[in-house]
Design a protein around this motif. Structure first.
Motif, PDB file in Angstrom:
ATOM      1  N   GLY A  11       0.096  30.661 -21.389  1.00  0.00           N
ATOM      2  CA  GLY A  11      -0.874  30.980 -21.247  1.00  0.00           C
ATOM      3  C   GLY A  11      -1.282  30.829 -20.510  1.00  0.00           C
ATOM      4  O   GLY A  11      -1.611  30.158 -19.334  1.00  0.00           O
ATOM      5  N   SER A  15      -5.024  35.327 -22.201  1.00  0.00           N
ATOM      6  CA  SER A  15      -4.956  35.423 -24.038  1.00  0.00           C
ATOM      7  C   SER A  15      -5.339  35.645 -25.041  1.00  0.00           C
ATOM      8  O   SER A  15      -6.595  35.263 -24.387  1.00  0.00           O
ATOM      9  CB  SER A  15      -4.014  33.904 -23.960  1.00  0.00           C
ATOM     10  OG  SER A  15      -2.823  33.663 -22.378  1.00  0.00           O
ATOM     11  N   ALA A  41       3.292  31.869 -25.474  1.00  0.00           N
ATOM     12  CA  ALA A  41       2.526  32.555 -24.901  1.00  0.00           C
ATOM     13  C   ALA A  41       3.483  34.277 -24.502  1.00  0.00           C
ATOM     14  O   ALA A  41       4.313  33.973 -24.797  1.00  0.00           O
ATOM     15  CB  ALA A  41       2.422  31.716 -23.344  1.00  0.00           C
ATOM     16  N   PRO A  42       3.122  34.908 -23.698  1.00  0.00           N
ATOM     17  CA  PRO A  42       1.611  35.496 -23.113  1.00  0.00           C
ATOM     18  C   PRO A  42       0.575  35.213 -24.346  1.00  0.00           C
ATOM     19  O   PRO A  42      -0.849  35.127 -24.014  1.00  0.00           O
ATOM     20  CB  PRO A  42       1.214  35.723 -22.839  1.00  0.00           C
ATOM     21  CG  PRO A  42       2.724  37.014 -22.905  1.00  0.00           C
ATOM     22  CD  PRO A  42       3.046  36.127 -23.715  1.00  0.00           C
ATOM     23  N   GLU A  45      -3.260  31.456 -25.566  1.00  0.00           N
ATOM     24  CA  GLU A  45      -3.225  30.346 -24.462  1.00  0.00           C
ATOM     25  C   GLU A  45      -3.109  29.226 -24.954  1.00  0.00           C
ATOM     26  O   GLU A  45      -3.833  28.777 -26.252  1.00  0.00           O
ATOM     27  CB  GLU A  45      -4.511  30.427 -23.830  1.00  0.00           C
ATOM     28  CG  GLU A  45      -4.905  28.987 -22.598  1.00  0.00           C
ATOM     29  CD  GLU A  45      -6.507  29.052 -21.961  1.00  0.00           C
ATOM     30  OE1 GLU A  45      -6.088  28.295 -21.305  1.00  0.00           O
ATOM     31  OE2 GLU A  45      -6.661  29.258 -22.790  1.00  0.00           O
TER      32      GLU A  45
END
Length: 255
Positions: A11, A15, A41-42, A45
Motif C-alpha cells: 500500500g 491507501s 493492499a491497496p 497501507e
C-alpha cells in the motif's frame, strides 16, 4: 524511546486505511508478513516494525519491556496515521504489544493479537532460553523452531518461506533476542485487559503448541482459529489471515 525500524510492506500514502503489524520473536517482519500484507493492499497501507536486533532494526543497547515496545510503536504510528482509520496486528510477542496497546492505544482504533496471550509461557522458561542464546547464539534455536512455528507438512509445501524465516532467526542479534525473552518473562496483563480502551480480537493457529487456541481464548473468551496454521499464520496461510483480519477489524471498529 526505544528505536525500532519501520518498513512499508504494501500500500501507500493513498491507501484509505493503515495497518501496523508486528513480528514474532526471531522473525523479521518482512519475512513473516510480506505476502499477507500484499493481499491487504491497496485498501490498507501495511507498515511493519522489527524487534531490536531483528530484521532491519539495530541491536538493543540495554534491556527493555513490552511496554517500551508499545511506546515505540505508538509514537511512530501517531504521525503515520494522519486522519486515516488505523489498526494494529501482531504475532506472538508482536501480539503481546497489541494487548499492551489496548491500555493506551494512541492512534489505534482496534488491535488483533495473533498466536498470543496476555501471559505467554513460564517466566523460568524464558529466562533459561535467554541464557542459552547468550551462550550459544540464535542458530541453536533453529531445529526447535521448525517444530514450534509450522503446522505439519508446511516445511514440504513451502520450503522457501521456511528457509527465509529460519535465516531471519539465525541472523538475529543474540543479546537483543535474549532481552526479548526477558521482556516476555515478566509480561503479564491477565488482570489488566478489562481496562482496555479499544477492542481487541484474538486469532490462533489450530496446530499451535506455543499459544494453543485454549490459551489464546484466555484473553477475551473467544479465539478465531485458523485450522491450517501453527504459530506463524501470516506466513503459513497469508490469504486466510488477510481475510480474517479484514473481517475482524471491520466488525470491531468499523474500520
Amino acid at each position: 524511546m526505544l528505536e525500532l525500524t519501520f518498513t512499508r510492506l504494501a500500500g501507500g500514502d493513498n491507501s484509505r486505511r493503515l495497518l501496523v503489524v508486528g513480528p514474532s520473536l526471531g522473525t523479521s517482519v518482512e519475512a513473516l508478513w510480506g505476502e499477507c500484507a500484499r493481499l491487504l493492499a491497496p485498501e490498507w497501507e501495511v507498515v511493519g516494525w522489527d524487534l531490536p536486533g531483528h530484521g532491519r532494526s539495530g541491536p538493543a543497547l540495554s534491556p527493555f519491556t513490552i511496554d517500551d515496545l508499545a511506546d515505540a510503536v505508538r509514537g511512530f504510528s501517531a504521525d503515520l496515521a494522519r486522519d486515516r482509520p488505523t489498526a494494529y496486528a501482531g504475532v506472538s510477542v508482536g501480539g503481546a504489544v497489541g494487548f499492551q496497546l489496548t491500555l493506551d492505544p494512541g492512534p489505534f482504533a482496534a488491535t488483533v493479537a495473533i498466536a498470543s496471550a496476555p501471559k505467554i509461557g513460564q517466566t523460568s522458561d524464558w529466562l533459561e532460553r535467554a541464557e542459552l542464546v547468550r551462550r550459544a547464539g540464535t542458530p541453536v534455536l533453529v531445529a526447535g523452531s521448525v517444530l514450534r512455528w509450522f503446522a505439519p507438512g508446511f516445511t514440504d509445501r513451502a520450503p522457501r518461506t521456511v528457509d527465509t524465516l529460519l535465516r531471519s532467526l539465525s541472523d538475529t542479534d543474540k543479546f537483543s533476542y535474549a532481552w526479548v525473552c526477558e521482556a516476555l518473562a515478566y509480561f503479564d496483563l491477565r488482570d489488566q485487559l478489562v481496562r482496555g480502551r479499544v477492542p481487541v480480537a484474538v486469532m490462533a493457529g489450530g496446530h499451535d503448541q506455543v499459544v494453543t487456541p485454549e490459551l489464546a481464548r484466555t484473553a477475551t473468551g473467544t479465539a478465531h482459529v485458523l485450522q491450517s496454521c501453527a504459530h506463524l499464520p501470516p506466513a503459513e496461510d497469508p490469504a486466510a489471515t488477510a481475510e480474517l483480519l479484514t473481517t475482524l477489524l471491520s466488525a470491531k471498529a468499523a474500520l
